[in-house]
Design a protein around this motif. Structure first.
Motif, short mmCIF file in Angstrom:
data_model
loop_
_atom_site.label_atom_id
_atom_site.label_comp_id
_atom_site.label_asym_id
_atom_site.label_seq_id
_atom_site.Cartn_x
_atom_site.Cartn_y
_atom_site.Cartn_z
N ARG A 53 -0.30 0.87 94.95
CA ARG A 53 -1.59 1.00 96.12
C ARG A 53 -2.64 0.81 95.07
O ARG A 53 -4.13 0.25 95.30
CB ARG A 53 -1.13 1.64 97.37
CG ARG A 53 -1.72 2.91 97.13
CD ARG A 53 -1.51 3.80 98.15
NE ARG A 53 -1.59 5.45 97.80
CZ ARG A 53 -0.94 5.97 97.12
NH1 ARG A 53 0.81 5.75 97.44
NH2 ARG A 53 -1.08 7.44 97.90
N ASN A 54 -2.55 1.87 94.22
CA ASN A 54 -4.25 1.72 93.10
C ASN A 54 -4.52 0.89 91.69
O ASN A 54 -5.70 0.38 91.31
CB ASN A 54 -3.86 3.22 92.73
CG ASN A 54 -4.18 4.23 93.39
OD1 ASN A 54 -2.86 5.12 93.33
ND2 ASN A 54 -4.60 4.21 94.43
N ASN A 56 -2.53 0.23 89.65
CA ASN A 56 -1.98 0.17 88.07
C ASN A 56 -0.56 -0.38 88.13
O ASN A 56 0.61 -0.86 88.92
CB ASN A 56 -1.24 1.87 88.30
CG ASN A 56 -2.21 2.65 88.80
OD1 ASN A 56 -3.48 2.34 87.43
ND2 ASN A 56 -2.22 3.66 88.82
#
Length: 120
Positions: A53-54, A56
């Motif tokens: 969700r970030n 990455n």
């Protein structure tokens, strides 16, 4: 109920391209990570690419530089752009989502699988 529906597989010649898509639906509170796995017949399912969700990302060494995973910013929708496909990419590709929902909590969901065949 959370469901993952994927599409985009098919038959393509070596060097060709495909785009796989996977959309998660249901009463979703949050999506921690989504990714793509491949499986050749009865072999173990292996990670191809994932995205958190970030934002990455993680890729298998065999697909780095050829595949790109992308997640829509505001939808539970993830794509796998597959370029310069090789015969060894032939497999069933499964979408995976680690998803938190109100009724199930945190759980790994799987799509139904889509066949990718790279052949002349």
């Amino acid at each position: 109920q959370v469901q993952l529906v994927e599409s985009g597989g098919g038959l393509v010649q070596p060097g060709g391209s495909l785009r796989l898509s996977c959309e998660a639906s249901g009463d979703i509170f949050s999506v921690n990570v989504m990714g793509w796995y491949c499986q050749v017949r009865d072999q173990q399912r292996e990670l191809v690419a994932s995205i958190t969700r970030n934002g990455n990302t993680n890729y298998a060494d065999s697909v780095k530089g050829r595949f790109t995973i992308y997640k829509h910013n505001y939808k539970n929708l993830v794509y796998l752009y597959m370029n310069n496909l090789k015969p060894e990419d032939t497999a069933v590709y499964y979408c995976n989502g680690n998803i938190y929902s109100d009724q199930e909590g945190e759980y790994d969901y799987w799509g139904q699988g889509t066949q990718v065949t790279v052949s002349s």
